[in-house]
Design an enzyme around this catalytic site. Structure first.
Site, PDB file in Angstrom:
ATOM      1  N   TYR A  56       0.845  -1.388   0.249  1.00  0.00           N
ATOM      2  CA  TYR A  56      -0.191   0.158  -0.101  1.00  0.00           C
ATOM      3  C   TYR A  56       0.924   1.322   0.032  1.00  0.00           C
ATOM      4  O   TYR A  56       0.831   1.971   0.997  1.00  0.00           O
ATOM      5  CB  TYR A  56      -0.806   0.020   1.133  1.00  0.00           C
ATOM      6  N   HIS A 132      -2.787 -11.608  -0.136  1.00  0.00           N
ATOM      7  CA  HIS A 132      -3.242 -10.463  -0.824  1.00  0.00           C
ATOM      8  C   HIS A 132      -3.826 -11.109  -2.286  1.00  0.00           C
ATOM      9  O   HIS A 132      -4.942 -10.498  -2.685  1.00  0.00           O
ATOM     10  CB  HIS A 132      -2.307  -9.340  -1.281  1.00  0.00           C
ATOM     11  N   SER A 210     -13.894  -1.362   0.232  1.00  0.00           N
ATOM     12  CA  SER A 210     -14.526  -0.617  -0.706  1.00  0.00           C
ATOM     13  C   SER A 210     -16.163  -0.986  -0.239  1.00  0.00           C
ATOM     14  O   SER A 210     -17.063  -0.925  -1.371  1.00  0.00           O
ATOM     15  CB  SER A 210     -14.452  -0.682  -2.213  1.00  0.00           C
ATOM     16  N   LEU A 212     -18.283   1.570   0.559  1.00  0.00           N
ATOM     17  CA  LEU A 212     -19.041   2.514   0.098  1.00  0.00           C
ATOM     18  C   LEU A 212     -18.466   3.058  -1.340  1.00  0.00           C
ATOM     19  O   LEU A 212     -19.003   4.146  -1.772  1.00  0.00           O
ATOM     20  CB  LEU A 212     -18.753   3.964   0.907  1.00  0.00           C
ATOM     21  N   PHE A 216     -18.736   6.584  -3.295  1.00  0.00           N
ATOM     22  CA  PHE A 216     -19.921   7.024  -3.946  1.00  0.00           C
ATOM     23  C   PHE A 216     -21.382   6.917  -3.516  1.00  0.00           C
ATOM     24  O   PHE A 216     -22.057   7.773  -3.304  1.00  0.00           O
ATOM     25  CB  PHE A 216     -19.767   6.228  -5.456  1.00  0.00           C
TER      26      PHE A 216
END
Length: 333
Positions: A56, A132, A210, A212, A216
């Site tokens: 990251y 991952h 993710s 949301l 969005f």
């Protein structure tokens, strides 16, 4: 803040914090001092679950996020659950501007990764260590065997899989019990719901990234919203395109209606929907703002009945909406 359990015994805050954007969000670097303060504030608000990964960052500085999270949360280490990931690296031989990510779960690479992550995170153990991405060259049984060894050695206490199929989950779990999977999940991204039965059978948690839809579903964007094409990846995400705002009108209208009925925000409804759907679901929205930390934490207090969740699901099933970023079963995060 409410709490729930992943797997058999990993207790985490009902809403966790996805930390990826705290070093680089949508391509733009963050202020490390501000993010360090924000992480401390998250602990004060009751967040105990923090998610990072060894990649990251940027290709030039892939470990920025682990270093930031480790340093910021070190004073609270005995109060929190730290999750990080192994198994992919940037392909520095590529001439592409956005370097592709290459899977690599060879046992010797995993062992080097865990030692490096422990050092960057400033800890003697990792609470939840995810593969991952699957490595097609390495059998998942071999990876699970390494996880079992790391658990025996005390370097990790639990492990998980990101973007895995049912077959892979079952094969991995048979060697070393899997505590959680981490997959994309939101009102706009429901294709992993077919994994619910196997997760319930094997008592495995679902960590939703993710949740949301990259923000969005907060309902704070419209046709006038603009994103810098040079630094902000939302400029190319389908859900944020002006022509798709109309396609998502019914979804946004539903969120606003439910928010009004429950004295909540659209973002809180989006998170509460999944929290009330399954007791083993834990969303990990990311943010750089204290106001959003407060808002997201408040979602755990929004109680939707099973009937309300069912009505929402039925509405979503029949609703037109745009594609969403990462709209496939195998995605890069």
């Amino acid at each position: 803040m409410q709490y729930r359990t992943l797997g058999s015994d990993l207790t985490v805050s009902a809403v966790g914090l996805g930390c990826m954007g705290m070093s680089h969000a949508y391509g733009a670097p963050a202020d490390k001092k501000e993010m360090t303060e924000l992480l401390a504030q998250a602990v004060d608000l009751g967040y105990t679950f923090f998610d990072t990964a060894e990649v990251y960052g940027t290709p030039e500085h892939p470990h920025d996020n682990e270093e930031l999270v480790g340093a910021a949360l070190k004073p609270y280490r005995d109060k929190i659950v730290l999750a990080t990931k192994f198994g992919i690296h940037f392909d520095m031989s590529s001439t592409a501007t956005n370097k592709p990510l290459v899977p690599d779960s060879r046992p010797e690479v995993i062992r080097a990764s865990v030692e490096a992550s422990l050092k960057r995170l400033g800890t003697d153990h990792i609470d939840l260590y995810y593969q991952h991405r699957l490595d097609p060259k390495i059998p998942i049984e071999e990876v699970a065997g390494v996880m079992a060894d790391l658990i025996r050695e005390g370097k990790i206490t639990h492990w998980g899989l990101s973007e895995a199929t049912e077959d892979t989950i079952r094969r991995a779990h048979a060697v070393c019990p899997v505590t959680a999977i981490q997959n994309r999940y939101s009102m706009m991204a429901r294709w992993h719901e077919d994994l619910f039965p196997v997760l319930e059978e094997l008592h495995i948690g679902y960590v939703a990234f993710s949740p949301l839809a990259n923000g969005f579903l907060s309902g704070k964007y419209d046709k006038s919203s603009r994103f810098d094409a040079g630094t902000d990846y939302r400029s190319v995400m389908p859900q944020f395109q002006p022509e798709n705002i109309d396609r998502n009108h019914d979804l946004l209208t539903l969120l606003q209606k439910l928010a009004g009925q429950n004295n909540a925000t659209p973002a809180q409804i989006s998170l509460a929907w999944m929290l009330c759907k399954k007791p083993y679901l834990v969303p990990i929205p990311g943010t750089r703002r204290l106001s959003r930390l407060l808002e997201n934490a408040g979602a755990a207090d929004v109680m939707l009945s099973a009937e309300e969740v069912s009505v929402i699901d039925e509405a979503l099933n029949d609703m037109e909406m745009s594609e969403v970023f990462g709209g496939s079963k195998i995605v890069s995060k």
